[in-house]
Motif scaffolding. Structure first.
Motif, PDB file in Angstrom:
ATOM      1  N   MET A   1      -0.885  17.291  -7.863  1.00 34.21           N
ATOM      2  CA  MET A   1      -1.048  16.071  -7.062  1.00 34.21           C
ATOM      3  C   MET A   1      -0.767  16.382  -5.595  1.00 34.21           C
ATOM      4  N   THR A   2      -1.557  15.841  -4.711  1.00 38.15           N
ATOM      5  CA  THR A   2      -1.359  16.047  -3.283  1.00 38.15           C
ATOM      6  C   THR A   2      -0.158  15.249  -2.801  1.00 38.15           C
ATOM      7  N   ALA A   3       0.673  15.881  -1.958  1.00 33.66           N
ATOM      8  CA  ALA A   3       1.859  15.220  -1.421  1.00 33.66           C
ATOM      9  C   ALA A   3       1.444  14.241  -0.329  1.00 33.66           C
ATOM     10  N   VAL A   4       1.382  12.959  -0.674  1.00 34.19           N
ATOM     11  CA  VAL A   4       0.933  11.945   0.287  1.00 34.19           C
ATOM     12  C   VAL A   4       1.960  10.851   0.528  1.00 34.19           C
ATOM     13  N   ALA A   5       2.944  10.715  -0.358  1.00 34.60           N
ATOM     14  CA  ALA A   5       3.878   9.593  -0.284  1.00 34.60           C
ATOM     15  C   ALA A   5       5.055   9.911   0.642  1.00 34.60           C
ATOM     16  N   ASP A   6       5.522   8.873   1.338  1.00 32.83           N
ATOM     17  CA  ASP A   6       6.662   9.022   2.247  1.00 32.83           C
ATOM     18  C   ASP A   6       7.993   8.845   1.522  1.00 32.83           C
ATOM     19  N   ILE A   7       7.984   8.083   0.429  1.00 32.30           N
ATOM     20  CA  ILE A   7       9.196   7.820  -0.333  1.00 32.30           C
ATOM     21  C   ILE A   7       8.793   7.454  -1.750  1.00 32.30           C
ATOM     22  N   ALA A   8       9.690   7.713  -2.696  1.00 36.86           N
ATOM     23  CA  ALA A   8       9.479   7.281  -4.081  1.00 36.86           C
ATOM     24  C   ALA A   8      10.432   6.147  -4.405  1.00 36.86           C
ATOM     25  N   VAL A   9       9.965   5.207  -5.199  1.00 32.71           N
ATOM     26  CA  VAL A   9      10.834   4.182  -5.766  1.00 32.71           C
ATOM     27  C   VAL A   9      10.833   4.392  -7.275  1.00 32.71           C
ATOM     28  N   VAL A  10      12.008   4.645  -7.826  1.00 33.77           N
ATOM     29  CA  VAL A  10      12.153   4.892  -9.253  1.00 33.77           C
ATOM     30  C   VAL A  10      12.896   3.703  -9.857  1.00 33.77           C
ATOM     31  N   GLY A  11      12.199   2.970 -10.698  1.00 31.93           N
ATOM     32  CA  GLY A  11      12.713   1.715 -11.223  1.00 31.93           C
ATOM     33  C   GLY A  11      11.942   0.584 -10.577  1.00 31.93           C
ATOM     34  N   LEU A  12      10.903   0.094 -11.274  1.00 37.65           N
ATOM     35  CA  LEU A  12       9.964  -0.844 -10.666  1.00 37.65           C
ATOM     36  C   LEU A  12      10.098  -2.249 -11.243  1.00 37.65           C
ATOM     37  N   GLY A  13      11.367  -2.636 -11.477  1.00 41.27           N
ATOM     38  CA  GLY A  13      11.624  -4.025 -11.828  1.00 41.27           C
ATOM     39  C   GLY A  13      11.409  -4.917 -10.614  1.00 41.27           C
ATOM     40  N   VAL A  14      11.945  -6.117 -10.659  1.00 44.83           N
ATOM     41  CA  VAL A  14      11.698  -7.086  -9.590  1.00 44.83           C
ATOM     42  C   VAL A  14      12.125  -6.535  -8.232  1.00 44.83           C
ATOM     43  N   ALA A  62       4.231  14.424  -5.503  1.00 46.71           N
ATOM     44  CA  ALA A  62       3.533  13.390  -4.746  1.00 46.71           C
ATOM     45  C   ALA A  62       4.201  13.092  -3.407  1.00 46.71           C
ATOM     46  N   LEU A  63       5.418  13.620  -3.207  1.00 45.80           N
ATOM     47  CA  LEU A  63       6.197  13.285  -2.026  1.00 45.80           C
ATOM     48  C   LEU A  63       6.080  14.344  -0.943  1.00 45.80           C
ATOM     49  N   LYS A  64       5.913  13.887   0.287  1.00 50.77           N
ATOM     50  CA  LYS A  64       5.961  14.793   1.427  1.00 50.77           C
ATOM     51  C   LYS A  64       7.408  15.209   1.671  1.00 50.77           C
ATOM     52  N   GLY A  65       7.590  16.463   2.069  1.00 49.81           N
ATOM     53  CA  GLY A  65       8.933  16.954   2.299  1.00 49.81           C
ATOM     54  C   GLY A  65       9.399  16.730   3.729  1.00 49.81           C
ATOM     55  N   PRO A  66      10.733  16.700   3.936  1.00 50.05           N
ATOM     56  CA  PRO A  66      11.753  16.616   2.894  1.00 50.05           C
ATOM     57  C   PRO A  66      11.649  15.270   2.173  1.00 50.05           C
ATOM     58  N   ARG A  67      11.868  15.303   0.867  1.00 51.22           N
ATOM     59  CA  ARG A  67      11.564  14.162   0.020  1.00 51.22           C
ATOM     60  C   ARG A  67      12.720  13.158  -0.037  1.00 51.22           C
ATOM     61  N   ALA A  68      12.352  11.898  -0.249  1.00 49.71           N
ATOM     62  CA  ALA A  68      13.328  10.824  -0.401  1.00 49.71           C
ATOM     63  C   ALA A  68      12.937   9.978  -1.599  1.00 49.71           C
ATOM     64  N   ALA A  69      13.910   9.691  -2.451  1.00 47.79           N
ATOM     65  CA  ALA A  69      13.664   8.874  -3.636  1.00 47.79           C
ATOM     66  C   ALA A  69      14.694   7.753  -3.696  1.00 47.79           C
ATOM     67  N   LEU A  70      14.219   6.524  -3.821  1.00 46.05           N
ATOM     68  CA  LEU A  70      15.061   5.341  -3.921  1.00 46.05           C
ATOM     69  C   LEU A  70      15.166   4.927  -5.382  1.00 46.05           C
ATOM     70  N   MET A  71      16.370   5.007  -5.939  1.00 49.78           N
ATOM     71  CA  MET A  71      16.600   4.629  -7.337  1.00 49.78           C
ATOM     72  C   MET A  71      16.978   3.155  -7.410  1.00 49.78           C
ATOM     73  N   MET A  72      16.230   2.396  -8.199  1.00 46.68           N
ATOM     74  CA  MET A  72      16.499   0.971  -8.385  1.00 46.68           C
ATOM     75  C   MET A  72      16.655   0.693  -9.873  1.00 46.68           C
TER      76      MET A  72
END
Length: 469
Positions: A1-14, A62-72
């Motif tokens: 997958m091409t790295a295009v995303a600026d951030i990830a959100v893990v946990g897609l509830g409300v 999928a994340l552009k580096g350096p990567r950031a992931a938001l856990m929800m």
């Protein structure tokens, strides 16, 4: 997958999905993952430029580096499990952000555990509920200065804005400081909600006022010093009718309130730090008491008919407003004093004025009083208690006469007002030069030889209380 995303959100509830949509509104490309495939599909449909990921393995590429992931994800073991799954897929310089309501000590532990990996860990307090997440929350980051600076552009963009256009995002300290501040936010929220509920209850079941008249009182208060989000929604609640029965909504809602635990965390943390926060604790106890509905029904005794003596006329309504204002001031004083104690105990570089600044918009406890608090803390950043600020103390002092009348009337009439009474006792106790602890010291020394301190010289002393004096 091409790295295009600026951030990830893990946990897609409300909350996760709304934060992702908010980010997308501000030009951020978001990758999303959830174990529930239906949530991933809903995320893909609702969020512009979404990068849905079916697996965690697909997330990091999928994340552009350096990567950031938001856990929800829910606080507790789920966060630890997710960190264990994500950390091997990340690299030094990447950032993990916990945006849930985690206990601050868990956040401190997790940040320490990741230090050797080169992965930065951020504990992010998020306030504002579903609406705030979508359109502008209040954000309190516990992070290193470097990690905070890297994520600040995205979080500043999505944060609530004050009337002056200032973003309600701030780094409030390292590691667990963000979640600590959010915990105290929630403790203040518990207490303010309880104070408002008691004001309503006293006017309705003590003074016997009809709901439209009570709504008028709250609307008038909301236009003055008591202006706040919680006061505002109380006006709306008081005027709402049930669509099924036509009765007032308050008459068809059970008088037993739930809780998720953060109020208790705030109370317990205050005790751990040796800092009094009695009204926050009393609000938690009041919810616990409300939950004992069946027992309360069994124990119920006849109450004096409303209106109680001395509750007729506008003067009593003003007195209840004074009690609400004085109580709110005391609650904020307790909350900020606990944060000040934590700042010292944990060695945090916490800017309490910065905390006040991000509570001006977006969060549940946003209130006109915050402006006064911010002024006080900018004037005296090391202020140990807001009640030592002359302007705030004068505001509380002006409310004291009505506050005493409201509490005294409630006590005499058997109307429970635990938060109002607790806040008044705190206000009186904090301003009393000599309290009752001389007796407590003597008692402890009498039965346990714990010693006591004297007023005339330093040191610890013991008396043989059974010997002749």
């Amino acid at each position: 997958m091409t790295a295009v995303a600026d951030i990830a959100v893990v946990g897609l509830g409300v909350m996760g999905r709304n934060l992702a949509a908010n980010l997308a509104d501000h030009g951020v490309t978001v990758a999303g993952f959830d174990r529930d495939a239906g949530r991933v599909a809903a995320f893909a449909d609702a969020v512009p430029r979404a990068v849905p990921c079916a697996t965690l393995d697909a997330l990091a590429p999928a994340l552009k580096g350096p990567r950031a992931a938001l856990m929800m994800v829910p606080a507790g073991p789920a966060v630890d499990e997710l960190i264990a799954a994500l950390a091997p897929r990340l690299a030094p310089g990447d950032i993990l952000i916990d945006g849930g309501n985690s206990h601050f000590q868990d956040t401190r532990r997790r940040a320490a555990a990741l230090q050797g990996t080169g992965i930065d860990y951020v504990g992010l307090g998020v306030s504002g509920g579903e609406e705030g997440a979508r359109h502008g929350p209040s954000l309190m980051a516990g992070a290193t200065a470097a990690a905070s600076a890297r994520i600040a552009p995205m979080l500043t963009a999505i944060a609530a804005r004050t009337e002056a256009g200032e973003a309600c995002f701030a780094r409030v300290g390292p590691d667990g400081a963000g979640h600590f501040v959010k915990t105290l936010h929630n403790g203040i929220e518990y207490a303010d909600m309880q104070l408002i509920a008691e004001a309503y209850h006293l006017l309705r079941h003590g003074a016997g006022l009809p709901l439209p008249r009570i709504a008028e009182a709250f609307a008038a208060w909301n236009a003055g010093e008591l202006g706040s989000y919680l006061t505002e929604i109380t006006v709306a609640i008081l005027g709402r009718q049930d669509g099924e029965t036509g009765q007032p909504m308050l008459d068809v809602i059970l008088d037993a309130a739930g809780q998720k635990g953060t109020g208790g965390w705030a109370s317990n943390t205050a005790l751990d730090l040796g800092m009094p926060a009695p009204t926050i604790a009393e609000a938690v106890h009041a919810r616990c008491l409300s939950a004992l509905k069946e027992e309360r029904v069994r124990a119920a005794m006849p109450r004096p008919a409303a209106p109680l003596p001395g509750t007729d006329g506008p003067d009593f309504v003003r007195a209840v407003g004074d009690a609400l204002l004085g109580g709110r001031i005391a609650v904020y004083a307790q909350g900020f004093a606990v944060m000040n104690a934590a700042r010292t105990a944990f060695g945090w570089d916490m800017d309490l004025a910065g905390v006040a600044s991000v509570w001006r918009a977006g969060c549940i406890i946003r209130a006109r009083l915050i402006g006064r608090i911010l002024t006080a803390l900018r004037r005296a950043p090391e202020l140990p208690n807001l009640l030592l600020d002359p302007d705030i103390a004068a505001l509380a002092d002006g409310a004291t006469s009505g506050w005493r009348r409201a509490v005294g009337t409630a006590v005499a009439g058997g109307v429970p007002v635990p938060a109002m009474a607790s806040a008044l006792a705190y206000w009186d106790g904090y301003r009393t030069e000599r309290l009752w602890a001389d007796m407590i010291q003597a008692q402890r020394d009498f039965f346990g030889a714990h010693g006591y301190r004297r007023t005339d010289r330093p040191g610890s002393f013991h008396t043989d209380w059974t010997a002749a004096s």
